[in-house]
Design a protein around this motif. Structure first.
Motif, PDB file in Angstrom:
ATOM      1  N   LEU A 356       0.854  -1.186   0.000  1.00 49.74           N
ATOM      2  CA  LEU A 356       0.000   0.000   0.000  1.00 49.74           C
ATOM      3  C   LEU A 356       0.888   1.234   0.000  1.00 49.74           C
ATOM      4  O   LEU A 356       1.627   1.482   0.962  1.00 49.74           O
ATOM      5  CB  LEU A 356      -0.916   0.003   1.228  1.00 49.74           C
ATOM      6  N   ARG A 357       0.829   2.005  -1.066  1.00 47.92           N
ATOM      7  CA  ARG A 357       1.610   3.244  -1.173  1.00 47.92           C
ATOM      8  C   ARG A 357       0.744   4.396  -0.658  1.00 47.92           C
ATOM      9  O   ARG A 357       0.256   5.229  -1.416  1.00 47.92           O
ATOM     10  CB  ARG A 357       2.049   3.470  -2.616  1.00 47.92           C
ATOM     11  N   LEU A 358       0.566   4.417   0.660  1.00 47.63           N
ATOM     12  CA  LEU A 358      -0.366   5.365   1.267  1.00 47.63           C
ATOM     13  C   LEU A 358       0.048   6.813   1.015  1.00 47.63           C
ATOM     14  O   LEU A 358      -0.801   7.694   0.844  1.00 47.63           O
ATOM     15  CB  LEU A 358      -0.472   5.089   2.768  1.00 47.63           C
ATOM     16  N   GLY A 359       1.358   7.056   0.994  1.00 46.00           N
ATOM     17  CA  GLY A 359       1.830   8.426   0.780  1.00 46.00           C
ATOM     18  C   GLY A 359       1.473   8.970  -0.586  1.00 46.00           C
ATOM     19  O   GLY A 359       1.418  10.193  -0.782  1.00 46.00           O
ATOM     20  N   GLN A 360       1.244   8.088  -1.565  1.00 42.45           N
ATOM     21  CA  GLN A 360       0.903   8.516  -2.925  1.00 42.45           C
ATOM     22  C   GLN A 360      -0.603   8.516  -3.174  1.00 42.45           C
ATOM     23  O   GLN A 360      -1.051   8.833  -4.275  1.00 42.45           O
ATOM     24  CB  GLN A 360       1.574   7.576  -3.941  1.00 42.45           C
ATOM     25  N   MET A 361      -1.379   8.181  -2.154  1.00 41.10           N
ATOM     26  CA  MET A 361      -2.826   8.066  -2.335  1.00 41.10           C
ATOM     27  C   MET A 361      -3.520   9.379  -1.986  1.00 41.10           C
ATOM     28  O   MET A 361      -3.224   9.993  -0.955  1.00 41.10           O
ATOM     29  CB  MET A 361      -3.376   6.931  -1.463  1.00 41.10           C
ATOM     30  N   ASP A 362      -4.424   9.783  -2.843  1.00 40.95           N
ATOM     31  CA  ASP A 362      -5.238  10.973  -2.606  1.00 40.95           C
ATOM     32  C   ASP A 362      -6.495  10.543  -1.856  1.00 40.95           C
ATOM     33  O   ASP A 362      -7.556  10.314  -2.440  1.00 40.95           O
ATOM     34  CB  ASP A 362      -5.590  11.637  -3.942  1.00 40.95           C
ATOM     35  N   THR A 363      -6.352  10.433  -0.535  1.00 44.83           N
ATOM     36  CA  THR A 363      -7.471   9.936   0.267  1.00 44.83           C
ATOM     37  C   THR A 363      -8.670  10.881   0.195  1.00 44.83           C
ATOM     38  O   THR A 363      -9.823  10.435   0.125  1.00 44.83           O
ATOM     39  CB  THR A 363      -7.041   9.750   1.729  1.00 44.83           C
ATOM     40  N   LYS A 364      -8.400  12.182   0.195  1.00 48.10           N
ATOM     41  CA  LYS A 364      -9.497  13.144   0.113  1.00 48.10           C
ATOM     42  C   LYS A 364     -10.237  13.003  -1.213  1.00 48.10           C
ATOM     43  O   LYS A 364     -11.468  12.985  -1.260  1.00 48.10           O
ATOM     44  CB  LYS A 364      -8.967  14.565   0.272  1.00 48.10           C
ATOM     45  N   GLY A 365      -9.476  12.869  -2.296  1.00 48.44           N
ATOM     46  CA  GLY A 365     -10.099  12.738  -3.602  1.00 48.44           C
ATOM     47  C   GLY A 365     -10.930  11.474  -3.716  1.00 48.44           C
ATOM     48  O   GLY A 365     -12.034  11.487  -4.288  1.00 48.44           O
ATOM     49  N   LEU A 366     -10.431  10.343  -3.152  1.00 52.80           N
ATOM     50  CA  LEU A 366     -11.171   9.084  -3.220  1.00 52.80           C
ATOM     51  C   LEU A 366     -12.456   9.157  -2.409  1.00 52.80           C
ATOM     52  O   LEU A 366     -13.511   8.671  -2.842  1.00 52.80           O
ATOM     53  CB  LEU A 366     -10.288   7.931  -2.737  1.00 52.80           C
ATOM     54  N   VAL A 367     -12.367   9.775  -1.218  1.00 54.15           N
ATOM     55  CA  VAL A 367     -13.568   9.889  -0.393  1.00 54.15           C
ATOM     56  C   VAL A 367     -14.583  10.799  -1.066  1.00 54.15           C
ATOM     57  O   VAL A 367     -15.790  10.501  -1.089  1.00 54.15           O
ATOM     58  CB  VAL A 367     -13.205  10.404   1.013  1.00 54.15           C
ATOM     59  N   ARG A 368     -14.116  11.916  -1.669  1.00 52.12           N
ATOM     60  CA  ARG A 368     -15.037  12.840  -2.330  1.00 52.12           C
ATOM     61  C   ARG A 368     -15.638  12.234  -3.598  1.00 52.12           C
ATOM     62  O   ARG A 368     -16.771  12.549  -3.973  1.00 52.12           O
ATOM     63  CB  ARG A 368     -14.302  14.149  -2.687  1.00 52.12           C
ATOM     64  N   ALA A 369     -14.886  11.366  -4.267  1.00 51.51           N
ATOM     65  CA  ALA A 369     -15.378  10.777  -5.512  1.00 51.51           C
ATOM     66  C   ALA A 369     -16.233   9.536  -5.286  1.00 51.51           C
ATOM     67  O   ALA A 369     -17.110   9.228  -6.097  1.00 51.51           O
ATOM     68  CB  ALA A 369     -14.198  10.432  -6.426  1.00 51.51           C
ATOM     69  N   LEU A 370     -15.985   8.821  -4.175  1.00 52.76           N
ATOM     70  CA  LEU A 370     -16.646   7.525  -3.982  1.00 52.76           C
ATOM     71  C   LEU A 370     -17.520   7.455  -2.733  1.00 52.76           C
ATOM     72  O   LEU A 370     -18.538   6.766  -2.719  1.00 52.76           O
ATOM     73  CB  LEU A 370     -15.597   6.406  -3.910  1.00 52.76           C
ATOM     74  N   GLY A 371     -17.088   8.116  -1.663  1.00 51.09           N
ATOM     75  CA  GLY A 371     -17.773   7.960  -0.392  1.00 51.09           C
ATOM     76  C   GLY A 371     -17.155   6.849   0.438  1.00 51.09           C
ATOM     77  O   GLY A 371     -16.379   6.026  -0.053  1.00 51.09           O
ATOM     78  N   GLU A 372     -17.496   6.833   1.721  1.00 50.97           N
ATOM     79  CA  GLU A 372     -16.905   5.864   2.647  1.00 50.97           C
ATOM     80  C   GLU A 372     -17.276   4.431   2.296  1.00 50.97           C
ATOM     81  O   GLU A 372     -16.467   3.511   2.430  1.00 50.97           O
ATOM     82  CB  GLU A 372     -17.361   6.165   4.080  1.00 50.97           C
ATOM     83  N   GLU A 373     -18.512   4.239   1.855  1.00 51.50           N
ATOM     84  CA  GLU A 373     -18.988   2.868   1.669  1.00 51.50           C
ATOM     85  C   GLU A 373     -18.234   2.138   0.565  1.00 51.50           C
ATOM     86  O   GLU A 373     -17.900   0.958   0.701  1.00 51.50           O
ATOM     87  CB  GLU A 373     -20.488   2.864   1.370  1.00 51.50           C
ATOM     88  N   SER A 374     -17.958   2.813  -0.528  1.00 49.37           N
ATOM     89  CA  SER A 374     -17.212   2.165  -1.612  1.00 49.37           C
ATOM     90  C   SER A 374     -15.797   1.831  -1.174  1.00 49.37           C
ATOM     91  O   SER A 374     -15.261   0.775  -1.511  1.00 49.37           O
ATOM     92  CB  SER A 374     -17.181   3.065  -2.849  1.00 49.37           C
TER      93      SER A 374
END
Length: 736
Positions: A356-374
């Protein structure tokens, strides 16, 4: 508290008669069991045809206990009565023993059985059960219990070694077979009681019976194949079928060692007893053995605590149909492009490796694009895939592999990763994974931890189990490249290229999720609810004084209302009412009045307060009290058309009968607002009269009419206790 023990099935790869000859050499004393100091034959008898031999012995044990305790007890030896019944015709030996000493204070009962392997008559099976109940012992009950359990576990561990020792002794003496019993050609005199003796034989005669011999071939003795009790050879090409438990099979000790790992006798017992409990109470396919074992390990083999969290997890899995996740879940394209995680070979121990390359992940973008459930659903699919890979690696490497290694690269981690909704989503994911996938993380390697990492660690560490935290290895900067770093856990050939290795890694590089893919808060909220209730089940919140009610209109009499619900929180009472007139439009209870929000749940009340029971509406079912964690499936055959109301209401504890005062528990509960909230997940369906008759025929063909379940039901039941009412022509099945 009664302590219980259940052994796995231990297989001796030798004929029954030879094992019996080895077993008899344990008497009258055995130097391999120092505490076994003497045994006297009290009663011995043989059947007229010589096929059955019964022996009763009085055995003396020198228990390794503190000297002070022995002096207080006033005994040097503890005596047991052992009754052996050898059936040469059926080729079984049943052993039953109980304590004679302190029998009014301590109750010890043990049963053992030697029998022929059901699929290989040249092998012998052994099973053992025991119970210990210490009622009183001069105030030393806890000490005595610990001593007894320790010594019993030690003797169990030695048991098979002792038989193997005497089998080797017989072989060294040139005895490679013992004749199998057959009807004697010499008539035997009627059996006569014998006087006590210390040398009465308990083995088949070598002279009276014909020489029906069983050879001890070297290929049988030296065989390394693992065999379950049903005789199945554990071939590597059928591992998935082997690991999937079925109610008919039992666990063999060699199977446990080969596929589940080295367990102590008491750990084996916990696994077998919990597995047996599931077999008896869980309809359908039981969880796999390694899945049960993970929950036991997570609770240090405390069976009651492990059973509790396992049942909660099984309820969660069936509510959200997690068992079918790998077949039904397809990751959205945005996850495939921007979620920087993936499987990558295995570590040095054969564990699947997830990067898992957590430092390269746009967590905000993923949550805004998908939501918590996805995101949660995606992480669950990763865990399900991890379980599948563990099974495959167990097959490939020939040793038990029940967990995986996770490598987290924090290069690029900064304050944007501490975005509050993103951290909230992460905490929720951790909570769900911790509760439902215990002991699946073998090691977590955290690399290139930046200065902001302690802040993130402070936020998430309280949600991580202490045993899991012990598996974390954290490296700052490039420390992972030296001795004691990554190469100690992962082969150099598979170190990813972005960490300085030579292996190409297919994990996406991530990047910022385009804002054009962001969704509005309203869209995400609706999507989250849709995903959470994507199954056929709905959720409802129940409060004190505010039940949840569901309206079902019936046009044709003799239709069938079926229900299937889980009590997720609190205790509730389930009722069914009938009314000839339709209630008013549903009104939703203002949850804010209770100071509680209920995302994904609802509360609807239909029965008007002005209605009178018995006039405006009538009860067609006796109230059914359901406790937290129970699953209820049932049906009701309607007698009249009209409107039926299913009601789930808060269950209040009754007042004390003697004083008519509230119970102390009720008084304490009123101080906690959250205790007045219950939650259920439910599904209902109406079968027409024609469909019902067809369903009845199908159910009757299976020999049961206790529960008419919908063919669309996604629930698998845990335990069953059936409550039925012939007057209302209905039935309900409760599962805990």
């Amino acid at each position: 508290m009664v302590q219980k023990y259940q052994s796995p099935v231990r297989v001796y790869k030798h004929p029954f008669e030879l094992v019996m000859a080895a077993y008899e050499r344990r008497f009258p004393t055995c130097h391999l069991i120092p505490m076994f100091v003497a045994s006297d034959v009290m009663v011995e008898e043989t059947s007229e045809d010589g096929s059955t031999h019964r022996v009763e012995r009085r055995c003396a044990l020198d228990v390794d206990a503190p000297r002070l305790l022995k002096r207080i007890a006033g005994v040097d030896y503890v005596y047991f009565i052992q009754k052996n019944t050898l059936n040469r015709k059926e080729r079984t030996l049943h052993i039953e023993s109980h304590n004679e000493t302190f029998s009014n204070r301590v109750i010890i009962h043990e049963t053992c059985c030697y029998s022929v392997h059901p699929e290989n008559e040249a092998w012998t099976c052994f099973e053992q059960t025991a119970s210990l109940d210490i009622k009183s012992f001069f105030g030393f009950e806890s000490t005595v219990e610990k001593i007894a359990m320790k010594q019993y576990a030690s003797s169990i561990k030695k048991g098979k070694e002792i038989i193997e020792y005497y089998l080797k002794e017989l072989e060294d003496e040139g005895i490679s077979y013992v004749p199998r019993w057959a009807p004697s050609t010499i008539s035997l005199p009627p059996p006569k009681p014998t006087s006590p003796s210390t040398n009465a034989p308990d083995i088949p005669s070598l002279t009276v019976t014909p020489a029906v011999c069983v050879s001890l071939s070297s290929d049988v003795k030296d065989s390394c194949q693992d065999v379950k009790l049903d005789g199945t050879i554990l071939q590597t090409d059928s591992l998935s079928e082997i690991l999937a438990g079925t109610p008919e099979d039992k666990l063999d000790a060699d199977y446990i060692k080969r596929y589940l790992g080295d367990l102590t006798p008491l750990q084996e017992s916990c696994l077998i007893r919990l597995r047996k409990w599931l077999q008896e109470t869980h309809k359908g396919k039981i969880p796999k053995d390694e899945h049960i074992l993970r929950f036991l390990r997570a609770r240090d083999f405390n069976m009651d605590r492990a059973r509790e969290i396992l049942c909660q997890s099984l309820t969660w899995r069936k509510q959200h149909q997690v068992d079918y996740l790998l077949e039904t879940w397809t990751s959205p394209q945005v996850l495939q492009d921007y979620y920087t995680g993936g499987w990558h070979h295995h570590d040095r121990d054969g564990r699947p490796l997830y990067i898992l390359r957590l430092g390269q992940m746009d967590t905000k973008g993923l949550v805004r694009a998908l939501g918590e459930e996805s995101l949660l659903r995606h992480v669950l699919s990763i865990n399900e895939e991890g379980l599948r890979r563990c099974e495959e690696n167990t097959k490939v490497f020939g040793r038990p592999i029940s967990c995986w290694t996770c490598l987290v690269d924090l290069d690029g981690l900064n304050m944007r990763h501490l975005w509050r909704p993103g951290v909230k989503a992460l905490l929720r994911i951790i909570e769900v994974v911790e509760a439902n996938y215990p002991e699946t993380l073998g090691r977590l390697l955290i690399l290139r931890a930046p200065r902001v990492f302690p802040v993130l660690w402070t936020l998430v560490s309280p949600f991580i189990d202490e045993n899991t935290r012990k598996k974390f290895l954290i490296y700052a900067g490039n420390d992972y490249q030296g001795t004691g770093g990554l190469v100690d856990y992962i082969d150099k050939e598979i170190i990813p290229d972005f960490l300085g290795g030579e292996c190409m890694c297919e994990v996406p590089e991530g990047g910022l999720v385009p804002k054009s893919m962001y969704r509005t808060p309203e869209e995400l909220e609706n999507e989250d609810v849709r995903l959470w209730t994507e199954t056929i089940y709905q959720s409802a919140s129940i409060f004190k004084g505010a039940p949840h009610e569901l309206l079902i209109e019936i046009i044709d009499a003799s239709s069938v209302i079926t229900w299937d619900f889980d009590v997720c929180k609190g205790d509730i009472v389930f009722n069914i009412y009938h009314s000839k007139r339709a209630p008013q439009l549903p009104r939703k209870d203002p949850l804010g009045a209770h100071g509680i929000t209920s995302p994904g749940g609802n509360n609807v009340q239909l029965i008007d307060k002005s209605w009178t029971l018995g006039q405006d509406y009538s009860m067609v079912e006796s109230p059914l009290t359901c406790k937290e964690g129970e699953s209820v499936q049932g049906s009701h055959i309607t007698r009249w058309p009209g409107f039926y109301i299913l009601q789930w209401r808060f269950h209040s504890m009754p007042a004390c009968s003697s004083t008519n005062m509230p119970r102390m528990d009720d008084v304490l509960a009123t101080l906690q607002v959250s205790s007045h909230k219950c939650k259920v997940m439910y599904y209902t369906e109406v079968l027409g009269s024609e469909d019902f008759r067809t369903a009845c025929c199908d159910v009757q063909s299976l020999g049961s009419m206790t529960s008419l379940e919908s063919s669309h039901s996604g629930f698998s039941q845990l335990s069953a206790a059936t409550t039925s009412s012939s007057q209302s022509q209905s039935s309900s099945m409760i599962s805990r």
